[in-house]
Design an enzyme around this catalytic site. Structure first.
Site, PDB file in Angstrom:
ATOM      1  N   ARG A 175       0.843  -1.217   0.000  1.00 37.81           N
ATOM      2  CA  ARG A 175       0.000   0.000   0.000  1.00 37.81           C
ATOM      3  C   ARG A 175       0.873   1.261   0.000  1.00 37.81           C
ATOM      4  NH1 ARG A 175      -2.878  -3.697  -0.585  1.00 37.81           N
ATOM      5  NH2 ARG A 175      -5.003  -3.988   0.162  1.00 37.81           N
ATOM      6  N   SER A 253     -10.237  -0.445   3.497  1.00 34.78           N
ATOM      7  CA  SER A 253      -9.504  -0.716   4.739  1.00 34.78           C
ATOM      8  C   SER A 253      -8.982   0.603   5.287  1.00 34.78           C
ATOM      9  CB  SER A 253      -8.302  -1.615   4.484  1.00 34.78           C
ATOM     10  OG  SER A 253      -8.708  -2.840   3.965  1.00 34.78           O
ATOM     11  N   GLU A 349      -4.389   3.810   6.381  1.00 32.56           N
ATOM     12  CA  GLU A 349      -4.111   3.613   4.952  1.00 32.56           C
ATOM     13  C   GLU A 349      -4.450   4.882   4.158  1.00 32.56           C
ATOM     14  OE1 GLU A 349      -5.940   1.201   1.678  1.00 32.56           O
ATOM     15  OE2 GLU A 349      -5.241  -0.402   2.974  1.00 32.56           O
TER      16      GLU A 349
HETATM   17  N1  EPU Z   1     -10.961 -10.463  10.623  1.00 33.32           N
HETATM   18  C1  EPU Z   1     -11.595 -10.534  11.829  1.00 33.32           C
HETATM   19  N2  EPU Z   1     -12.503  -9.550  12.135  1.00 33.32           N
HETATM   20  C2  EPU Z   1     -12.778  -8.543  11.296  1.00 33.32           C
HETATM   21  C3  EPU Z   1     -12.112  -8.468  10.072  1.00 33.32           C
HETATM   22  C4  EPU Z   1     -11.185  -9.447   9.750  1.00 33.32           C
HETATM   23  O1  EPU Z   1     -11.368 -11.454  12.620  1.00 33.32           O
HETATM   24  O2  EPU Z   1     -13.612  -7.698  11.624  1.00 33.32           O
HETATM   25  C5  EPU Z   1     -10.031 -11.523  10.234  1.00 33.32           C
HETATM   26  C6  EPU Z   1     -10.654 -12.358   9.121  1.00 33.32           C
HETATM   27  O3  EPU Z   1     -11.438 -13.400   9.635  1.00 33.32           O
HETATM   28  C7  EPU Z   1      -9.474 -12.877   8.363  1.00 33.32           C
HETATM   29  C8  EPU Z   1      -8.443 -11.789   8.587  1.00 33.32           C
HETATM   30  O4  EPU Z   1      -8.878 -10.980   9.655  1.00 33.32           O
HETATM   31  O5  EPU Z   1      -9.002 -14.081   8.925  1.00 33.32           O
HETATM   32  C9  EPU Z   1      -8.192 -10.963   7.345  1.00 33.32           C
HETATM   33  O6  EPU Z   1      -9.415 -10.382   6.888  1.00 33.32           O
HETATM   34  P1  EPU Z   1      -9.744 -10.209   5.325  1.00 33.32           P
HETATM   35  O7  EPU Z   1      -9.541 -11.482   4.622  1.00 33.32           O
HETATM   36  O8  EPU Z   1     -11.078  -9.553   5.230  1.00 33.32           O
HETATM   37  O9  EPU Z   1      -8.619  -9.268   4.788  1.00 33.32           O
HETATM   38  P2  EPU Z   1      -7.914  -7.970   5.414  1.00 33.32           P
HETATM   39  O10 EPU Z   1      -6.528  -8.353   5.791  1.00 33.32           O
HETATM   40  O11 EPU Z   1      -8.774  -7.395   6.462  1.00 33.32           O
HETATM   41  C10 EPU Z   1      -6.872  -7.144   3.169  1.00 33.32           C
HETATM   42  C11 EPU Z   1      -6.800  -5.852   2.430  1.00 33.32           C
HETATM   43  C12 EPU Z   1      -8.087  -5.591   1.684  1.00 33.32           C
HETATM   44  C13 EPU Z   1      -8.322  -6.728   0.720  1.00 33.32           C
HETATM   45  C14 EPU Z   1      -8.368  -8.037   1.514  1.00 33.32           C
HETATM   46  C15 EPU Z   1      -8.476  -9.238   0.607  1.00 33.32           C
HETATM   47  C16 EPU Z   1      -5.303  -4.395   3.687  1.00 33.32           C
HETATM   48  C17 EPU Z   1      -5.182  -3.237   4.608  1.00 33.32           C
HETATM   49  N3  EPU Z   1      -6.531  -4.765   3.367  1.00 33.32           N
HETATM   50  O12 EPU Z   1      -7.886  -6.988   4.156  1.00 33.32           O
HETATM   51  O13 EPU Z   1      -7.920  -4.390   0.935  1.00 33.32           O
HETATM   52  O14 EPU Z   1      -9.531  -6.558   0.001  1.00 33.32           O
HETATM   53  O15 EPU Z   1      -7.152  -8.190   2.283  1.00 33.32           O
HETATM   54  O16 EPU Z   1      -7.263  -9.481  -0.034  1.00 33.32           O
HETATM   55  O17 EPU Z   1      -4.285  -4.960   3.278  1.00 33.32           O
HETATM   56  C18 EPU Z   1      -8.247  -2.041   1.013  1.00 33.32           C
HETATM   57  O18 EPU Z   1      -7.027  -1.940   1.003  1.00 33.32           O
HETATM   58  O19 EPU Z   1      -9.011  -1.036   1.021  1.00 33.32           O
HETATM   59  C19 EPU Z   1      -8.835  -3.369   1.051  1.00 33.32           C
HETATM   60  C20 EPU Z   1     -10.146  -3.563   1.190  1.00 33.32           C
END
Ligand code: EPU
Length: 353
Positions: A175, A253, A349
């Site tokens: 990012r 995010s 972010e």
């Molecule tokens: N989780 C929780 N509670 C929550 C949210 C997440 O326990 O409220 C856990 C989920 O269960 C999962 C883990 O955290 O095991 C990761 O969650 P998720 O797969 O939704 O992905 P993320 O790491 O929260 C990142 C990117 C997203 C992207 C997704 C999918 C960043 C900051 N965010 O989110 O990007 O869509 O992976 O690849 O790296 C963005 O940058 O705006 C964005 C949406």
């Protein structure tokens, strides 16, 4: 005869005291003292050559999906609206797609799929504009923009000169890119990205190693999905857990997933064995910020009219009529509680203005 300053060219579209509410996906209220609609590279040069705007501070606004506006902007706001989508090259190695910086990112992904070009499907439905995609090095479901990046064109805001930058010059990180840094060598606010080119390699190699995608494969029994199927799955996955900015204001995010040393991670796992973490190739460990925020009990909570989305704690939302200050207050409260419990500082972010 005294020489006269050139009058602004008729084609430069300028608005004074323009509302930015429609131009940021959080839907936050702010005014731009001067807003210039940039529809071509020539428009950028017209701004550079302009008697007032040329020397004024500039603020570059793309799709507005990565800013938190906490105040009115007195810099000259350049609203990037450069259109155009085309295939500029196709060889045995792959396709090069070129997009104007004002095109919507998702629109370009959908266009590529409609034109039989696979490669961008994992990045479907990411809000924002084409010109903002390299700034953030957007990423999702195992693919980052840098993995499909070819080159970009930008115009220098001091000299008006056009340059073409490759991936190394963009200094992509998680990012992050040279366009987010304003110090020495950084290009934040110094140049306007006008066109972005992506490279989609042949043969197509789908990226399917993400839990949500594996789940879809198991549910549907489709083991070798085509690019359109992956595109549709990603759209469905995102719609299920991320709010549509057209309905609920948000900037995706809100925090980056923090990266810690293996020792730090071991210490945290010792205290919280369920913590979601991903080992990185360089030995460090990435933690799921959404999990950390969720563990602190923030999901669904609000501060004023700013809130934490109830299906994904990493997304802050405008519950209707929120100010940028309320969003920032909520973000700080989250940072403090995550720091208090885990000793980890979450980094926002979006750019806070
Ligand atoms: N989780 C929780 N509670 C929550 C949210 C997440 O326990 O409220 C856990 C989920 O269960 C999962 C883990 O955290 O095991 C990761 O969650 P998720 O797969 O939704 O992905 P993320 O790491 O929260 C990142 C990117 C997203 C992207 C997704 C999918 C960043 C900051 N965010 O989110 O990007 O869509 O992976 O690849 O790296 C963005 O940058 O705006 C964005 C949406």
């Amino acid at each position: 005869m005294p020489s006269e300053l050139p009058s602004p060219p008729a084609t430069l579209q300028v608005q004074q005291r323009a509302s930015l509410r429609e131009y940021n996906t959080f839907g936050l209220p702010a005014l731009a003292a001067t807003l210039v609609h940039i529809t071509s590279e020539a428009d950028v040069r017209r701004v550079v050559d302009h008697p007032q705007y040329g020397l004024a501070r500039k603020f570059i606004l793309g799709g507005g999906s990565n800013v938190v506006l906490t105040r009115d902007i007195d810099a000259v706001v350049l609203k990037i609206e450069i259109p155009g989508l085309r295939v500029v090259d196709e060889t045995a190695q792959g396709w090069v797609i070129e997009a104007g910086a004002g095109e919507s990112w998702h629109g370009a992904v959908a266009w590529s799929i409609d034109h039989g070009i696979p490669g961008l499907e994992n990045l479907a439905l990411i809000p924002g504009s084409m010109g903002a995609s390299p700034v953030q090095n957007i990423g999702a479901y195992g693919v980052e923009l840098k993995d499909r990046f070819h080159s970009l064109d930008a115009v220098d805001l001091i000299t008006g000169r056009s340059v073409t930058l490759g991936a190394a010059e963009c200094r992509f990180g998680y990012r992050d890119s040279v366009f987010k840094h304003s110090g020495f060598g950084g290009l934040a606010g110094k140049s306007v990205i006008t066109r972005v080119r992506m490279f989609c390699a042949k043969p197509w190699q789908p990226v399917l190693g993400y839990l949500d995608i594996e789940r879809r494969m198991a549910e549907t029994g489709i083991r070798t999905p085509d690019a359109r199927t992956v595109f549709e799955w990603i759209c469905a996955i995102r719609r299920a857990k991320l709010p549509d900015p057209a309905v609920i204001g948000n900037a995706g995010s809100f925090f980056k997933n923090p990266v810690v040393t293996p020792e730090q991670c071991k210490d945290i796992i010792g205290r919280d064995p369920e913590i979601v973490h991903y080992p990185m190739p360089d030995g460090s460990v990435k933690l799921a910020a959404g999990w950390l925020i969720d563990a602190c009990g923030w999901k669904g909570k609000s501060v004023g009219r700013a809130g934490v989305y109830d299906k994904q704690a990493l997304v802050l939302v405008n519950r209707g009529g929120a100010s940028g200050a309320e969003v920032v207050t909520l973000a700080r409260a989250i940072q403090e509680s995550v720091y208090g419990r885990f000793g980890i500082r979450l980094e926002p972010e979006p750019i806070i203005v």
